[in-house]
Each structure stands twice: as structure tokens, then as C-alpha cells.
Design a protein around this motif. Sequence first.
Motif, PDB file in Angstrom:
ATOM      1  N   GLU A  79       0.837  -1.194   0.000  1.00  9.44           N
ATOM      2  CA  GLU A  79       0.000   0.000   0.000  1.00  9.44           C
ATOM      3  C   GLU A  79       0.874   1.248   0.000  1.00  9.44           C
ATOM      4  O   GLU A  79       2.032   1.227   0.425  1.00  9.44           O
ATOM      5  CB  GLU A  79      -0.913  -0.009   1.235  1.00  9.44           C
ATOM      6  CG  GLU A  79      -1.932  -1.138   1.218  1.00  9.44           C
ATOM      7  CD  GLU A  79      -2.732  -1.218   2.496  1.00  9.44           C
ATOM      8  OE1 GLU A  79      -3.979  -1.248   2.412  1.00  9.44           O
ATOM      9  OE2 GLU A  79      -2.124  -1.257   3.577  1.00  9.44           O
ATOM     10  N   GLU A  80       0.312   2.356  -0.471  1.00  5.79           N
ATOM     11  CA  GLU A  80       1.057   3.620  -0.505  1.00  5.79           C
ATOM     12  C   GLU A  80       1.092   4.228   0.892  1.00  5.79           C
ATOM     13  O   GLU A  80       0.089   4.247   1.603  1.00  5.79           O
ATOM     14  CB  GLU A  80       0.400   4.595  -1.486  1.00  5.79           C
ATOM     15  CG  GLU A  80       1.204   5.882  -1.666  1.00  5.79           C
ATOM     16  CD  GLU A  80       0.579   6.817  -2.678  1.00  5.79           C
ATOM     17  OE1 GLU A  80       1.190   7.864  -2.963  1.00  5.79           O
ATOM     18  OE2 GLU A  80      -0.525   6.507  -3.176  1.00  5.79           O
ATOM     19  N   HIS A  81       2.264   4.729   1.278  1.00  6.54           N
ATOM     20  CA  HIS A  81       2.433   5.291   2.619  1.00  6.54           C
ATOM     21  C   HIS A  81       3.090   6.662   2.555  1.00  6.54           C
ATOM     22  O   HIS A  81       3.744   7.028   1.575  1.00  6.54           O
ATOM     23  CB  HIS A  81       3.298   4.367   3.483  1.00  6.54           C
ATOM     24  CG  HIS A  81       2.704   3.024   3.741  1.00  6.54           C
ATOM     25  ND1 HIS A  81       1.634   2.827   4.572  1.00  6.54           N
ATOM     26  CD2 HIS A  81       3.043   1.789   3.261  1.00  6.54           C
ATOM     27  CE1 HIS A  81       1.330   1.547   4.604  1.00  6.54           C
ATOM     28  NE2 HIS A  81       2.172   0.889   3.817  1.00  6.54           N
ATOM     29  N   ASP A  82       2.919   7.396   3.641  1.00  4.00           N
ATOM     30  CA  ASP A  82       3.624   8.652   3.865  1.00  4.00           C
ATOM     31  C   ASP A  82       3.948   8.700   5.355  1.00  4.00           C
ATOM     32  O   ASP A  82       3.660   7.747   6.095  1.00  4.00           O
ATOM     33  CB  ASP A  82       2.774   9.851   3.429  1.00  4.00           C
ATOM     34  CG  ASP A  82       3.637  11.055   3.016  1.00  4.00           C
ATOM     35  OD1 ASP A  82       4.672  11.279   3.676  1.00  4.00           O
ATOM     36  OD2 ASP A  82       3.272  11.759   2.061  1.00  4.00           O
ATOM     37  N   ALA A  93       3.089  12.035  -1.322  1.00  6.04           N
ATOM     38  CA  ALA A  93       2.315  10.846  -1.651  1.00  6.04           C
ATOM     39  C   ALA A  93       1.274  11.199  -2.702  1.00  6.04           C
ATOM     40  O   ALA A  93       0.348  11.966  -2.437  1.00  6.04           O
ATOM     41  CB  ALA A  93       1.646  10.290  -0.404  1.00  6.04           C
ATOM     42  N   ILE A 146      -7.110   8.512   4.301  1.00  4.13           N
ATOM     43  CA  ILE A 146      -5.833   8.185   4.912  1.00  4.13           C
ATOM     44  C   ILE A 146      -6.079   7.559   6.279  1.00  4.13           C
ATOM     45  O   ILE A 146      -7.122   7.773   6.895  1.00  4.13           O
ATOM     46  CB  ILE A 146      -4.907   9.412   5.046  1.00  4.13           C
ATOM     47  CG1 ILE A 146      -5.555  10.499   5.909  1.00  4.13           C
ATOM     48  CG2 ILE A 146      -4.520   9.946   3.678  1.00  4.13           C
ATOM     49  CD1 ILE A 146      -4.626  11.671   6.215  1.00  4.13           C
ATOM     50  N   ILE A 158      -4.108   6.665  10.071  1.00  4.93           N
ATOM     51  CA  ILE A 158      -3.001   6.734  11.012  1.00  4.93           C
ATOM     52  C   ILE A 158      -3.432   5.956  12.245  1.00  4.93           C
ATOM     53  O   ILE A 158      -4.463   6.268  12.848  1.00  4.93           O
ATOM     54  CB  ILE A 158      -2.633   8.180  11.397  1.00  4.93           C
ATOM     55  CG1 ILE A 158      -2.385   9.039  10.148  1.00  4.93           C
ATOM     56  CG2 ILE A 158      -1.403   8.195  12.291  1.00  4.93           C
ATOM     57  CD1 ILE A 158      -2.103  10.509  10.457  1.00  4.93           C
ATOM     58  N   LEU A 194       3.251   6.568  10.784  1.00  5.22           N
ATOM     59  CA  LEU A 194       3.029   6.101   9.421  1.00  5.22           C
ATOM     60  C   LEU A 194       1.615   6.450   8.972  1.00  5.22           C
ATOM     61  O   LEU A 194       0.644   6.278   9.715  1.00  5.22           O
ATOM     62  CB  LEU A 194       3.229   4.587   9.350  1.00  5.22           C
ATOM     63  CG  LEU A 194       3.207   3.957   7.954  1.00  5.22           C
ATOM     64  CD1 LEU A 194       4.418   4.423   7.152  1.00  5.22           C
ATOM     65  CD2 LEU A 194       3.194   2.430   8.058  1.00  5.22           C
ATOM     66  N   VAL A 195       1.510   6.939   7.744  1.00  2.00           N
ATOM     67  CA  VAL A 195       0.233   7.281   7.130  1.00  2.00           C
ATOM     68  C   VAL A 195      -0.008   6.309   5.978  1.00  2.00           C
ATOM     69  O   VAL A 195       0.833   6.175   5.090  1.00  2.00           O
ATOM     70  CB  VAL A 195       0.234   8.727   6.595  1.00  2.00           C
ATOM     71  CG1 VAL A 195      -1.110   9.069   5.961  1.00  2.00           C
ATOM     72  CG2 VAL A 195       0.578   9.717   7.705  1.00  2.00           C
ATOM     73  N   THR A 196      -1.134   5.617   6.012  1.00  2.00           N
ATOM     74  CA  THR A 196      -1.495   4.703   4.932  1.00  2.00           C
ATOM     75  C   THR A 196      -2.538   5.375   4.048  1.00  2.00           C
ATOM     76  O   THR A 196      -3.526   5.927   4.544  1.00  2.00           O
ATOM     77  CB  THR A 196      -2.048   3.376   5.475  1.00  2.00           C
ATOM     78  OG1 THR A 196      -1.080   2.780   6.334  1.00  2.00           O
ATOM     79  CG2 THR A 196      -2.364   2.409   4.341  1.00  2.00           C
ATOM     80  N   PRO A 199      -6.273   2.667   2.503  1.00  2.00           N
ATOM     81  CA  PRO A 199      -6.027   1.288   2.958  1.00  2.00           C
ATOM     82  C   PRO A 199      -7.122   0.341   2.486  1.00  2.00           C
ATOM     83  O   PRO A 199      -8.311   0.657   2.584  1.00  2.00           O
ATOM     84  CB  PRO A 199      -6.029   1.420   4.480  1.00  2.00           C
ATOM     85  CG  PRO A 199      -6.887   2.620   4.749  1.00  2.00           C
ATOM     86  CD  PRO A 199      -6.586   3.576   3.624  1.00  2.00           C
TER      87      PRO A 199
END
Length: 309
Positions: free
Chosen positions: A20-23, A42, A51, A53, A89-91, A94
Motif C-alpha cells: 500500500e502507498e504510505h507517507d 504521496a 488516509i 493513522i 506512518l500514514v497509509t 487502505p
Amino acid sequence: MTAQTWIDETKNLLLTDYVEEHDVLATDVNDSGTSFNFTHDAAGIVAGSIIEIGTELMYVFSVNATNNDATVRRGFRGTTAAAHFQGDLVTVNPKFPAQQVLDAINDQLNDLSSPQNGLYQMKTVDFTFNAAQDGYDLTGVTDDIISVYQVTYSDVGAEAAEPVISSWSLRRDRNTSSFASGYALILHDDGWAGQTVRVQYKTGFTALSATSTALSTVGLHSSAYDLPALGAALKLMSTRPVRREFIDEQGSSRRADEVPAGAISASMRDLRGLLDSRINAEATRLDSQYPTFWMRSGGKTQNSIYRGV
């Protein structure tokens, strides 16, 4: 190990090699702030995206690409707004939100102690035997008792034999003014006055309240730590495909006709087979630790884990 361990294992089963994309959160935010600043760029954080967290989901209303800021709605889809900190971490979008996975894990823990599956944790409660008394409150018990396994009492003298009280009955839903726990254990055999009576009872597993909750608090034997993730993944698969069957992710988007008919049900069948096999193995282990045995008492054959008269 904590609940996060099982959440990660469940996601690994569902996502396999999909990342998955994260920031990363650039600054601290309290539980009511609506402006978030991110460390990286991102591409997926755009107006209309979601998003995550921790276990909190947020809906993105707008993005300032120059400052890498986003304005969000907190506590989206019933999640709880919480404080978050720099470096968290930020997903992005999701596929299986952490709170949803945690709920599925708790559902599986509850299912494991059903009569169909037959797993449980064993606990004890003690009280002092009184020759003039038949009924006892199971003081301090707040669990939902599945059944009582054994009742014994301390033996005076050097032998310390812990004799079994073979005839008893458990009564539920008692008046709490008389039995504060709601349970009354009625002894039909005598113990020894002033000695400690120990009651072993089966109960279900304790739910996880947060991602940081230690797995040791659940009451599940460590050999069965794979079961919650397997069951949670199966529950979540019932409405979504696993990674290899995603039709929207595989390099370029996949067309529906590229996923063979029955592929998703086949994956669920395989996972169900593995889960059932592991549950049976753990149930067999418990049976060997706490066997059912029979004895003669007053000319009547009784099960030593007697559930009532």
C-alpha cells in the motif's frame, strides 16, 4: 507481541506482495486538528481519498501540494479520532483498515470458544468451605463461564491430596444481591471446614481493546497464535478478494475476465481448510491437557467435569 502483530499478519495474508502507498506525518496533531502536514509527496493523497493513522480513518477534503498539507475529516467511518505524532506512518486508501481488521480478530477470538470450535482458556476462583453452607458466590468472576471443569478442596495434613468434590451444580443468572457474580455454585458433597475450595472453569478469550494490547492478555495459548489472523482474513475475504485476485491492482488494472471464475471462493476454501485443521489440532491439545474422565459416586456414574445435577 501486541495486537498490532495479528493485524499485520492478517494484512499479510490478504495483501501478500501488494504494498500500500504510505507517507509519514511531519508534525504532531491533536485529536481534533483537521490540518495535516506530510513528510513526503504521496501521490495518492488527493481530495476524496482516505488516509489512515493508527486505527483512525480520515477523509481528505483538500490538498495543498506546495506545502504537502491536507485538510481532513476526523474519525471517518466510525473510527475514533486520536492524537498522532511526528513520524507516525500514514497509509493511503487502505484496503483493509486496521480497525476493521482488529474487529475481525476479536470476532474470531469470540468464535474460537464456541461449542463448534471448542477452544477456551482455563481460569480458577477460590473460596473457603463452610460446612453449614451449600451455595457459594464465585466472588470476583466477571467472565462468561462456558462450564466448570473441576472442583477440589485443600486437604489438611502431609498428603495434600486436593480431593475432588464430584457432585455440584452451577446456577447462572442469580440474584446479585445474594450472588454478586451472578453465579451460584452449589456443593452436594462435603469438603473440609475452613479449607480452600478451588474451582477450575472454562471461559472464552479476552478481546483486544487497542493495537498496543499485549497478546498475553487474551488467554490464548501461544501455540494457537496463528488462529486469530487466519480467521480474521477469512472473514474479511468474504466480501473482498485477496491480493492475487484483485481486479484493480496488478501493475496495470486487471479486467474482471482475467480473474478465473471461482478463484476467490477457492482461496476462501483453502484458508477455511487450514483454519479448521489448526482449530482441531488446538482442540486436541486442550483435550490432552484437560481430559474428561469418569468415576463412580454413590452407585451413579458421573462425569468429573459435571455441569449440573
